[in-house]
Write an enzyme that holds these catalytic residues in place. Sequence first.
Site, PDB file in Angstrom:
ATOM      1  N   GLY A  42       0.760  -1.250   0.000  1.00 57.28           N
ATOM      2  CA  GLY A  42       0.000   0.000   0.000  1.00 57.28           C
ATOM      3  C   GLY A  42       0.785   1.291   0.000  1.00 57.28           C
ATOM      4  CD  GLU A  97       1.107   0.718   6.986  1.00 55.46           C
ATOM      5  OE1 GLU A  97       1.159   0.729   5.747  1.00 55.46           O
ATOM      6  OE2 GLU A  97       0.834  -0.304   7.634  1.00 55.46           O
ATOM      7  CG  ASP A 101      -8.742   1.112   9.983  1.00 60.67           C
ATOM      8  OD1 ASP A 101      -9.423   1.993  10.531  1.00 60.67           O
ATOM      9  OD2 ASP A 101      -9.243   0.122   9.440  1.00 60.67           O
ATOM     10  CE  LYS A 129     -10.171   4.302   7.219  1.00 56.74           C
ATOM     11  NZ  LYS A 129     -10.745   2.966   6.904  1.00 56.74           N
ATOM     12  CG  ASP A 157      -5.735  -3.389  -2.059  1.00 51.04           C
ATOM     13  OD1 ASP A 157      -5.390  -2.981  -0.935  1.00 51.04           O
ATOM     14  OD2 ASP A 157      -6.184  -4.534  -2.252  1.00 51.04           O
TER      15      ASP A 157
HETATM   16  P1  5GP Z   1      -4.861  -1.545  10.839  1.00 56.55           P
HETATM   17  O1  5GP Z   1      -4.071  -2.748  11.225  1.00 56.55           O
HETATM   18  O2  5GP Z   1      -4.293  -0.255  11.313  1.00 56.55           O
HETATM   19  O3  5GP Z   1      -6.307  -1.687  11.220  1.00 56.55           O
HETATM   20  O4  5GP Z   1      -4.937  -1.524   9.278  1.00 56.55           O
HETATM   21  C1  5GP Z   1      -3.897  -1.157   8.498  1.00 56.55           C
HETATM   22  C2  5GP Z   1      -4.021  -1.782   7.128  1.00 56.55           C
HETATM   23  O5  5GP Z   1      -5.390  -2.066   6.784  1.00 56.55           O
HETATM   24  C3  5GP Z   1      -3.519  -0.808   6.101  1.00 56.55           C
HETATM   25  O6  5GP Z   1      -2.133  -0.956   5.892  1.00 56.55           O
HETATM   26  C4  5GP Z   1      -4.368  -1.158   4.902  1.00 56.55           C
HETATM   27  O7  5GP Z   1      -3.757  -2.219   4.206  1.00 56.55           O
HETATM   28  C5  5GP Z   1      -5.683  -1.653   5.469  1.00 56.55           C
HETATM   29  N1  5GP Z   1      -6.688  -0.585   5.531  1.00 56.55           N
HETATM   30  C6  5GP Z   1      -7.218   0.011   6.627  1.00 56.55           C
HETATM   31  N2  5GP Z   1      -8.113   0.951   6.277  1.00 56.55           N
HETATM   32  C7  5GP Z   1      -8.144   0.964   4.920  1.00 56.55           C
HETATM   33  C8  5GP Z   1      -8.865   1.743   3.945  1.00 56.55           C
HETATM   34  O8  5GP Z   1      -9.683   2.630   4.238  1.00 56.55           O
HETATM   35  N3  5GP Z   1      -8.609   1.445   2.645  1.00 56.55           N
HETATM   36  C9  5GP Z   1      -7.731   0.474   2.247  1.00 56.55           C
HETATM   37  N4  5GP Z   1      -7.580   0.295   0.927  1.00 56.55           N
HETATM   38  N5  5GP Z   1      -7.037  -0.261   3.130  1.00 56.55           N
HETATM   39  C10 5GP Z   1      -7.242  -0.013   4.452  1.00 56.55           C
END
Ligand code: 5GP
Length: 175
Positions: A42, A97, A101, A129, A157
């Site tokens: 990403g 990164e 999220d 986020k 993606d």
């Molecule tokens: P976390 O572990 O912080 O919840 O998520 C991180 C990963 O989830 C990011 O590196 C990404 O790959 C995916 N991700 C989280 N939110 C989004 C979003 O709104 N769009 C996309 N395309 N990927 C997301």
Amino acid sequence: MREKIEEYISNENLMKEIEKLAAKLNEDYKDRNPVFVIILKGAFIFAAELIKRINTPLNVDFMVISSYGDSTRSSGNVRIEEDIRINIENRDVIIVEDIVDTGQTIVKIKEKLSVNNPKSLKLATLLNKPSRRVTEIVPDYSCFEIEDKFVVGFGLDYRQFYRNLPYIGILTEVE
Ligand code: 5GP
């Protein structure tokens, strides 16, 4: 199921914020020869735009991560597919990164990198986020704070598509 995409952050605004972040990093990492660890897939476009604006000698390495589960929600099931090869012991490391999220992915990445005893370990993310966070993670550098929407483009993606969009768009599924 089809998808609809609505532009959310224009290419012009992305470039402006990346420029500002690069200026900050150029100040903070002057003469420190940092190592940029790019999280694939990403972050590849963000990282390319950022790193070409950094003016201090640096190293680049990559970590390949995969998460599985629902395609528009973070599942927390994170796997490190490929690790870095550079020795980061006693080095100033910046993780690059695409989006933070829930924060679970970055917690895993930080744990893995910390084992190698870097001098410092910071996180630079294009998107943040915070409303969805389930961990204590606060990015050290972040270009945009966004709402709880699923976004694509500029490297991000949906089912491996849309990484080539030059802007960040909000994706919604339509019947
Ligand atoms: P976390 O572990 O912080 O919840 O998520 C991180 C990963 O989830 C990011 O590196 C990404 O790959 C995916 N991700 C989280 N939110 C989004 C979003 O709104 N769009 C996309 N395309 N990927 C997301």
